[in-house]
Design a protein around this motif. Structure first.
Motif, mmCIF file in Angstrom:
data_model
loop_
_atom_site.group_PDB
_atom_site.id
_atom_site.type_symbol
_atom_site.label_atom_id
_atom_site.label_comp_id
_atom_site.label_asym_id
_atom_site.label_seq_id
_atom_site.Cartn_x
_atom_site.Cartn_y
_atom_site.Cartn_z
ATOM 1 N N ASN A 1 5.109 2.461 1.949
ATOM 2 C CA ASN A 1 5.703 1.111 1.948
ATOM 3 C C ASN A 1 4.881 0.110 2.755
ATOM 4 N N GLY A 2 3.564 0.172 2.596
ATOM 5 C CA GLY A 2 2.679 -0.793 3.229
ATOM 6 C C GLY A 2 2.297 -0.479 4.651
ATOM 7 N N LYS A 3 2.786 0.623 5.205
ATOM 8 C CA LYS A 3 2.494 0.970 6.591
ATOM 9 C C LYS A 3 1.766 2.307 6.670
ATOM 10 N N ILE A 4 0.759 2.353 7.560
ATOM 11 C CA ILE A 4 0.000 3.584 7.708
ATOM 12 C C ILE A 4 0.880 4.651 8.348
ATOM 13 N N GLU A 5 0.769 5.874 7.836
ATOM 14 C CA GLU A 5 1.669 6.947 8.248
ATOM 15 C C GLU A 5 0.914 8.272 8.267
ATOM 16 N N GLY A 6 1.224 9.122 9.243
ATOM 17 C CA GLY A 6 0.623 10.447 9.284
ATOM 18 C C GLY A 6 -0.777 10.449 9.878
ATOM 19 N N ILE A 7 -1.565 11.428 9.472
ATOM 20 C CA ILE A 7 -2.895 11.631 10.052
ATOM 21 C C ILE A 7 -3.944 10.785 9.333
ATOM 22 N N SER A 8 -4.747 10.077 10.120
ATOM 23 C CA SER A 8 -5.852 9.271 9.611
ATOM 24 C C SER A 8 -7.147 9.833 10.194
ATOM 25 N N LYS A 9 -8.171 9.948 9.344
ATOM 26 C CA LYS A 9 -9.437 10.541 9.784
ATOM 27 C C LYS A 9 -10.595 9.582 9.569
ATOM 28 N N VAL A 10 -11.544 9.628 10.514
ATOM 29 C CA VAL A 10 -12.759 8.824 10.432
ATOM 30 C C VAL A 10 -13.954 9.765 10.498
ATOM 31 N N PHE A 11 -14.925 9.555 9.594
ATOM 32 C CA PHE A 11 -16.084 10.431 9.497
ATOM 33 C C PHE A 11 -17.373 9.659 9.755
ATOM 34 N N SER A 12 -18.387 10.375 10.215
ATOM 35 C CA SER A 12 -19.710 9.763 10.365
ATOM 36 C C SER A 12 -20.368 9.684 8.993
ATOM 37 N N GLU A 13 -21.499 9.011 8.926
ATOM 38 C CA GLU A 13 -22.211 8.863 7.647
ATOM 39 C C GLU A 13 -22.750 10.197 7.146
ATOM 40 N N LYS A 14 -22.771 11.192 8.049
ATOM 41 C CA LYS A 14 -23.217 12.534 7.655
ATOM 42 C C LYS A 14 -22.044 13.449 7.305
ATOM 43 N N LEU B 1 0.833 -1.194 0.000
ATOM 44 C CA LEU B 1 0.000 0.000 0.000
ATOM 45 C C LEU B 1 0.874 1.253 0.000
ATOM 46 N N GLU B 2 0.522 2.197 -0.850
ATOM 47 C CA GLU B 2 1.318 3.415 -0.989
ATOM 48 C C GLU B 2 0.387 4.581 -1.333
ATOM 49 N N GLY B 3 0.478 5.657 -0.569
ATOM 50 C CA GLY B 3 -0.337 6.828 -0.851
ATOM 51 C C GLY B 3 -1.671 6.792 -0.127
ATOM 52 N N GLU B 4 -2.608 7.582 -0.624
ATOM 53 C CA GLU B 4 -3.891 7.740 0.060
ATOM 54 C C GLU B 4 -4.793 6.513 -0.100
ATOM 55 N N LYS B 5 -5.524 6.240 0.954
ATOM 56 C CA LYS B 5 -6.546 5.198 0.948
ATOM 57 C C LYS B 5 -7.850 5.821 1.426
ATOM 58 N N PHE B 6 -8.929 5.559 0.692
ATOM 59 C CA PHE B 6 -10.234 6.115 1.041
ATOM 60 C C PHE B 6 -11.245 4.976 1.226
ATOM 61 N N VAL B 7 -12.075 5.107 2.232
ATOM 62 C CA VAL B 7 -13.168 4.170 2.474
ATOM 63 C C VAL B 7 -14.463 4.971 2.472
ATOM 64 N N TYR B 8 -15.519 4.423 1.838
ATOM 65 C CA TYR B 8 -16.777 5.151 1.674
ATOM 66 C C TYR B 8 -17.963 4.362 2.220
ATOM 67 N N TYR B 9 -18.950 5.102 2.713
ATOM 68 C CA TYR B 9 -20.229 4.496 3.071
ATOM 69 C C TYR B 9 -21.004 4.190 1.792
ATOM 70 N N PRO B 10 -22.037 3.347 1.876
ATOM 71 C CA PRO B 10 -22.837 3.043 0.678
ATOM 72 C C PRO B 10 -23.466 4.276 0.032
ATOM 73 N N ASN B 11 -23.691 5.330 0.824
ATOM 74 C CA ASN B 11 -24.284 6.552 0.253
ATOM 75 C C ASN B 11 -23.259 7.431 -0.447
ATOM 76 N N GLY B 12 -22.005 7.004 -0.473
ATOM 77 C CA GLY B 12 -20.964 7.763 -1.154
ATOM 78 C C GLY B 12 -20.183 8.688 -0.245
ATOM 79 N N GLN B 13 -20.633 8.869 0.979
ATOM 80 C CA GLN B 13 -19.932 9.720 1.925
ATOM 81 C C GLN B 13 -18.635 9.033 2.391
ATOM 82 N N MET B 14 -17.572 9.821 2.474
ATOM 83 C CA MET B 14 -16.300 9.267 2.917
ATOM 84 C C MET B 14 -16.374 8.817 4.369
#
Length: 236
Positions: free
Chosen positions: A157-170, A136-149
């Motif tokens: 190099n395959g390891k999570i680095e820096g700031i990671s954010k989690v959002f609600s469905e809204k 894994l390299e660079g940005e990774k995005f996960v989305y809700y079924p409604n399209g919201q991030m």
């Protein structure tokens, strides 16, 4: 009349031989390499396991791969071999024929952009990127079924680095973590569903460290010290 019959038989023999040759499958070239269209069944069945075209032992064009479901072959993946390249465009399917994921492979490694889809819709679930080592390299995005991030993170190099954010469905930010070399290390913040601060503090090597602050309705209600002191005063 006899000559005409003989001529007709000879003509029919040549025609059928040519037709059979054109429709022949699972053939080899003079060097013993697979050549032309191939279709291979699962052992002791008439159900296809894979099918595609070889050019003197090398896969070309689109290949289809199947799995057995209730003794019937169902499409599980396709691989499209790109001319003059080691790249393969790959798609994976569910037993019901729904596209699960798609991306690019090189030498059996995931490379470049890969997209994954939600189970019951065609909405994108995850977008991630891989380097030429299959990491894994660079940005990774996960989305809700409604399209919201739902999540946003970054990998090196395959390891999570820096700031990671989690959002609600809204779309409200509810968690923010800092990672270093695949572990929690740095400031982290927690919010309620309205975006109000619930807690904030730092992690060190995956453990809470230092002063953590806890809130209610935006007001600090408690502070806790998670500092771990070394038994050796010289290392404090």
């Amino acid at each position: 009349m006899i000559k005409q019959s003989i001529f007709f038989i000879l003509f029919l023999t040549v025609f059928l031989t040519g037709a059979i040759a054109q429709n022949a499958i699972n053939q080899f070239d003079k060097d013993g390499e697979r050549h032309g269209f191939w279709k291979v069944n699962f052992d002791q069945t008439d159900q296809p396991r894979y099918e595609g075209t070889f050019q003197h032992g090398k896969e070309v064009g689109l290949f289809k791969f199947y799995k057995l479901d209730n003794a019937k072959s169902v499409l599980s993946a396709t691989r499209e071999f790109i001319p003059n390249s080691d790249d393969i465009l790959v798609k994976f399917y569910s037993s019901k024929g729904k596209l699960i994921s798609e991306g690019r492979m090189t030498n059996k490694l995931f490379v470049g952009k890969w997209v994954y889809y939600h189970n019951k819709t065609n909405a994108i679930m995850t977008v991630e990127h891989y380097n030429d080592k299959g990491q894994l390299e660079g940005e990774k995005f996960v989305y809700y079924p409604n399209g919201q991030m739902a999540e946003q993170s970054y990998y090196t190099n395959g390891k999570i680095e820096g700031i990671s954010k989690v959002f609600s469905e809204k779309g409200v930010l509810i968690k923010e973590f800092t990672y270093k070399d695949d572990i929690l290390h740095g400031m982290s913040k927690y919010y309620d569903s309205d975006g109000k601060m619930l807690a904030e503090g730092a992690y060190r090597d995956d453990q809470k460290h230092g002063i953590w602050k806890f809130y209610e309705n935006g007001v600090i209600t408690e502070e806790k010290d998670f500092t771990v002191y070394s038994k050796n005063p010289m290392k404090q």
